[in-house]
Design a protein around this motif. Structure first.
Motif, mmCIF file in Angstrom:
data_model
loop_
_atom_site.group_PDB
_atom_site.id
_atom_site.type_symbol
_atom_site.label_atom_id
_atom_site.label_comp_id
_atom_site.label_asym_id
_atom_site.label_seq_id
_atom_site.Cartn_x
_atom_site.Cartn_y
_atom_site.Cartn_z
ATOM 1 N N MET A 110 0.831 -1.206 0.000
ATOM 2 C CA MET A 110 0.000 0.000 0.000
ATOM 3 C C MET A 110 0.863 1.252 0.000
ATOM 4 S SD MET A 110 -2.801 1.249 2.827
ATOM 5 C CE MET A 110 -1.514 1.604 4.027
ATOM 6 N N VAL A 111 1.889 1.275 0.835
ATOM 7 C CA VAL A 111 2.773 2.442 0.903
ATOM 8 C C VAL A 111 3.512 2.625 -0.419
ATOM 9 C CG1 VAL A 111 4.768 3.437 2.071
ATOM 10 C CG2 VAL A 111 3.014 2.255 3.403
ATOM 11 N N GLY A 112 3.964 1.524 -1.036
ATOM 12 C CA GLY A 112 4.647 1.627 -2.322
ATOM 13 C C GLY A 112 3.750 2.149 -3.424
ATOM 14 N N ALA A 113 2.491 1.682 -3.439
ATOM 15 C CA ALA A 113 1.539 2.169 -4.446
ATOM 16 C C ALA A 113 1.292 3.666 -4.276
ATOM 17 C CB ALA A 113 0.237 1.399 -4.334
ATOM 18 N N ALA A 114 1.128 4.109 -3.036
ATOM 19 C CA ALA A 114 0.910 5.533 -2.793
ATOM 20 C C ALA A 114 2.122 6.355 -3.203
ATOM 21 C CB ALA A 114 0.594 5.758 -1.312
#
Length: 259
Positions: free
Chosen positions: A43-47
């Motif tokens: 999730m953090v990487g996608a954001a």
């Protein structure tokens, strides 16, 4: 892509945690059942990637939190998005999509950009006559067929006569094709006159050849125009298309004819 990279980093951290145990940087994991969750890293990487590509910050954080409902992860998401934007701004001020638009030469005017400061006027960048025009009271079925066959323009100025060139309106190619199809269905012969008053835009945007380019820029960007008619005392002298405005504003030089 960002989610894949984030999950890969999460799996690597999970492997490191299993090999080292609850020691060192993983000392806080002693009282936690599951310390490393690869899904959170995804999730953090996608954001982070989304923020770096679009150069949005608050919007990306809100979108990710609304999608996942993980309010406890708001801090790492905010940090990742801010760092990705800083890195992106170091490579260029525009987002990836804006760069692609400029690279392909698409006629896009960003309302956030200021109008260019120049001594140019509308007369310096217009496409001068003769133009493909439609006569208001002298347009037949055969003339429309020939115009649509020979010209690829998306619209045509409507004038009183080709000799006078007094502007009466503007008609799009789609509207002109519909009017022609209606005449054909009614069985009109090739010399049948086509009434354009009911289908043409009788109040198109018109400017003077002496209009400053920055004012022309504002008209296109704020009103979303695709074409502007340049008239002198009601007589058509040329047109300006959005693509012409973007391409010629860098090449044209002030002409004494319009100043």
């Amino acid at each position: 892509v960002g989610a894949l990279l984030g999950r890969a980093a999460g799996l690597w951290m999970e492997t490191v945690h299993k090999s080292q145990g609850d020691t060192g940087v993983f000392g806080a994991c002693a009282n936690v059942s599951k310390c490393v969750t690869p899904g959170v890293y995804a999730m953090v990487g996608a954001a982070a990637v989304l923020g770096g590509v679009t150069r949005m910050t608050v919007s990306v954080v809100v979108i990710m939190l609304e999608l996942t409902g993980g309010l406890e992860y708001v801090l790492p998401v905010m940090v990742a998005v801010m760092l990705s934007k800083l890195v992106g701004d170091g490579c260029g001020t525009e987002s990836l999509y804006d760069e692609m638009v400029m690279m392909h030469g698409y006629p896009h005017l960003d309302t956030k950009n200021e109008a260019p400061t120049s001594d140019l006027v509308a007369g310096d960048i217009l496409t001068e006559t003769p133009l493909d025009c439609v006569a208001l009271n002298d347009t037949t079925r055969s003339s429309i067929e020939a115009l649509l066959l020979c010209s690829q323009f998306r619209g045509f100025p409507v004038v009183t006569t080709v000799q006078e060139m007094q502007v009466s309106g503007y008609v799009s190619r789609t509207t002109l094709s519909s009017a022609l199809l209606r005449v054909q269905k009614q069985g009109g012969h090739r010399e049948t006159l086509v009434d354009l008053m009911g289908v043409a835009d009788t109040a198109p945007i018109q400017i003077s050849p002496t209009t400053p380019v920055d004012r022309v820029w504002e008209l296109f960007s704020l009103l979303g125009l695709r074409v502007v008619l340049v008239c002198k005392q009601g007589k058509l002298v040329g047109i300006i298309k959005k693509k012409d405005l973007l391409s010629r504003i860098k090449q044209a030089r002030p002409s004494k004819h319009w100043h």
